[in-house]
Scaffold this active site. Sequence first.
Site, mmCIF file in Angstrom:
data_model
loop_
_atom_site.group_PDB
_atom_site.id
_atom_site.type_symbol
_atom_site.label_atom_id
_atom_site.label_comp_id
_atom_site.label_asym_id
_atom_site.label_seq_id
_atom_site.Cartn_x
_atom_site.Cartn_y
_atom_site.Cartn_z
ATOM 1 N N TYR A 53 0.832 -1.193 0.000
ATOM 2 C CA TYR A 53 0.000 0.000 0.000
ATOM 3 C C TYR A 53 0.876 1.255 0.000
ATOM 4 C CZ TYR A 53 -3.992 -2.996 1.254
ATOM 5 O OH TYR A 53 -4.964 -3.968 1.277
ATOM 6 N N SER A 149 -5.190 -14.133 1.976
ATOM 7 C CA SER A 149 -6.112 -13.240 1.290
ATOM 8 C C SER A 149 -6.112 -13.588 -0.190
ATOM 9 C CB SER A 149 -5.679 -11.783 1.491
ATOM 10 O OG SER A 149 -6.579 -10.887 0.874
ATOM 11 N N GLN A 175 -9.258 -13.814 4.205
ATOM 12 C CA GLN A 175 -9.721 -12.474 3.824
ATOM 13 C C GLN A 175 -10.161 -12.488 2.348
ATOM 14 O OE1 GLN A 175 -6.954 -9.136 3.191
ATOM 15 N NE2 GLN A 175 -8.052 -8.032 4.787
ATOM 16 N N LYS A 214 -22.800 6.354 -5.179
ATOM 17 C CA LYS A 214 -22.131 7.511 -5.793
ATOM 18 C C LYS A 214 -21.821 7.318 -7.278
ATOM 19 C CE LYS A 214 -17.418 6.313 -4.268
ATOM 20 N NZ LYS A 214 -16.285 6.799 -3.435
#
Length: 261
Positions: A53, A149, A175, A214
């Site tokens: 990240y 994950s 995950q 949105k």
Amino acid sequence: MQYKQLGTTGLQVSQLCFGTMTFGAEASKKESHEMFSLAKEKGINFFDCANKYANGESERILGECIKDCRDEVIITTKAASRVNSDVNSIGLSRKHLMLELEKSLKRLNSEYIDIYYLHYFDPYTNMEDTMRFLDDAVKQGKILYTGVSNWSAWQIMKAIHISKTNFLQTIDCIQPMYSLVKRQAEVELFPLAIDQNLAVVPYSPIGSGLLTGKYSTKNNNESTRLNEKDYYNQRYMDENYHNIANKFCSLLKIMVLIVHN
């Protein structure tokens, strides 16, 4: 805030897990600290991160945020993704995981990581080597619990079999991607988790914003993941997903009106 047992780990985690992928990327350091403080103030004690990240910046900022409350929070991070141009800077080899674990600990400014996820399955690495690495890291106290994950059910079950057969640390947590528009986990992953007593921590529960409504307006030019990142756009490009999201949001509006009236 409600708290849940995390599988068989004995840990109590907030019902909501706060993802920190935007720390150091879309969110500035100041904004990241403010979001962390607000989340913790509301009772969230569960924070998810990954070594990739923002090229490690998310871990650095999260490390700053938890400096004075490390024992009060449950921190997760991940490894497997490519982190630089070196040919060995990817996957689940012992070498790559060892280097990335040490870097994550340093960036997080912590002696241990509560849950360490294998971010992706690696078909090129002997799974027993990977599980032995996790076992070693747990014995060293650098990792407390392990997870995977983006793994399929057969891959998870193979890892569990290898770990139990060789008396190694096994998988505690999975995950998967899961939301109203991405429900594949219901087919095999959830039944597997129930059978093996695995904790389940879904990611993208609102479909990267799709289920907030949105994206329902036409000619949406806002700076958003689906508009700016191709892999998010491809993930949710199916028109049926947008139809589901629109119906869901319409139902929410009706429910809000009923509650207020």
